[in-house]
Design a protein around this motif. Structure first.
Motif, PDB file in Angstrom:
ATOM      1  N   UNK A 211       6.697  -4.576  -4.145  1.00 29.54           N
ATOM      2  CA  UNK A 211       5.748  -2.900  -4.301  1.00 29.54           C
ATOM      3  C   UNK A 211       6.188  -2.544  -2.797  1.00 29.54           C
ATOM      4  N   UNK A 212       5.789  -3.149  -1.933  1.00 28.88           N
ATOM      5  CA  UNK A 212       5.314  -2.670  -0.894  1.00 28.88           C
ATOM      6  C   UNK A 212       6.416  -2.133  -0.155  1.00 28.88           C
ATOM      7  N   UNK A 213       7.799  -1.901  -0.877  1.00 25.79           N
ATOM      8  CA  UNK A 213       8.524  -1.866  -0.066  1.00 25.79           C
ATOM      9  C   UNK A 213       9.267  -0.221  -0.262  1.00 25.79           C
ATOM     10  N   UNK A 214       9.137  -0.168  -1.294  1.00 24.55           N
ATOM     11  CA  UNK A 214       9.248   1.683  -1.830  1.00 24.55           C
ATOM     12  C   UNK A 214       7.697   1.987  -2.611  1.00 24.55           C
ATOM     13  N   UNK A 215       8.101   2.860  -1.400  1.00 17.35           N
ATOM     14  CA  UNK A 215       6.782   4.140  -2.153  1.00 17.35           C
ATOM     15  C   UNK A 215       6.494   4.868  -2.735  1.00 17.35           C
TER      16      UNK A 215
END
Length: 325
Positions: A211-215
């Motif tokens: 989740x943290x890889x896509x803002x």
């Protein structure tokens, strides 16, 4: 409903029956909780729901991944069964009842499987409407069930309420077993039993890292988390708080919270009966349904508008072509 074709209606009925059964137990559960843990009612209420939620967080990715390969129906049956399993234990053994509620979090992820089921049977442009229908059904199940449970409890006792809730839960399980068809296409399911998923698919913390890889996805997840965080605490304690106000503030020395004398006097006057609490839940449920209706109408209107514009656009293109000729 049919036995061969999976529909959104199947998911709606499953959700309605499951949460209607639990809604019946709203008033009896508050009484049993206070009687079982008279000195630590709010603490134990929070612990039970906290453990259940944490176990659901750990198990949801695994169950979702397995349902992607083994099919939805079997896991829908498992989740509904374990979610409803604690209901009869309310009268058999309160301790076992609350223990089973906490432990049932391992499989109590019906919504995850239901949303996957809905995704299987709908086209992409239909899913927002279908998801809204399922969410509104959840709210609709809570409109009348607490009031019915409070009425039955007041006139016939808690035993009848638990019996009715158990019968509805069994009916829900039977509905899934006998009438709900498999939604996952045969070509996407395994032909033999095995363990075809990786640890990364079952690891809930791996999902958080992705989740943290896509803002954009991260912002959506943070928004949802912050919106549900206070709601979760309120849901698990608010009705218990209303139920305990008359007894908790019967004298100034027995307060649960440090409040001023004027607030104390006001709370002593308020009498939240089981019927009043049920009416409050019904009002919240109705407002939730109303909140779900505009998105359906907006989605349907946008689809119709887009179709009309596409049709008119195609007509203009054909007309222009004829003029050019």
């Amino acid at each position: 409903f049919g036995r061969t074709r999976a529909r959104v209606t199947h998911a709606v009925v499953v959700i309605f029956l499951e949460f209607f059964a639990w809604g019946l137990l709203t008033t009896p559960m508050l009484v049993v909780l206070h009687q079982t843990f008279p000195q630590h009612t709010f603490l134990m209420n929070g612990l039970v729901h906290g453990v259940k939620g944490f176990l659901s967080f750990l198990s949801a990715p695994l169950i979702g991944a397995l349902s992607d390969t083994w099919g939805r129906k079997s896991f829908l049956l498992i989740t509904v069964f374990f979610t409803c399993a604690p209901i009869p234990f309310m009268k058999i053994s309160p301790w076992w009842y609350f223990a089973l509620i906490a432990v049932s979090g391992i499989f109590a992820v019906t919504f995850s499987v239901i949303f996957a089921y809905v995704a299987d049977v709908t086209e992409e442009h239909e899913r927002s409407t279908a998801y809204g229908l399922v969410s509104a059904t959840f709210a609709a199940s809570l409109v009348t069930s607490p009031a019915i449970g409070a009425y039955l409890s007041a006139h016939y006792g808690d035993s009848l309420v638990v019996l009715v809730a158990t019968v509805i839960a069994v009916a829900d399980i039977a509905f899934v077993f006998f009438l709900v068809p498999e939604s996952l296409p045969d070509k996407m399911r395994l032909s033999s039993w095995g363990f075809p998923i990786s640890w990364e698919q079952a690891d809930p913390f791996a999902s958080l890292r992705r989740v943290g890889k896509d803002s954009t996805v991260l912002l959506i997840c943070v928004t949802v988390f912050l919106s549900y965080l206070p709601e979760a605490g309120q849901y698990s304690s608010f009705f218990l708080y209303l139920k305990q106000i008359p007894g908790s503030f019967s004298s100034p020395s027995s307060s649960l919270l440090e409040v001023s004398s004027s607030c104390m006097s006001l709370l002593q006057v308020i009498q939240f009966s089981p019927e009043a609490i049920a009416a409050f839940i019904a009002m919240v449920g109705i407002l939730s349904i109303v909140a779900q209706v505009p998105p359906w109408m907006l989605s349907a209107s946008l689809e119709a508008m887009c179709s009309q514009q596409l049709f008119l656009g195609c007509g203009d293109v054909v007309t222009q072509s004829e003029d050019d000729e």
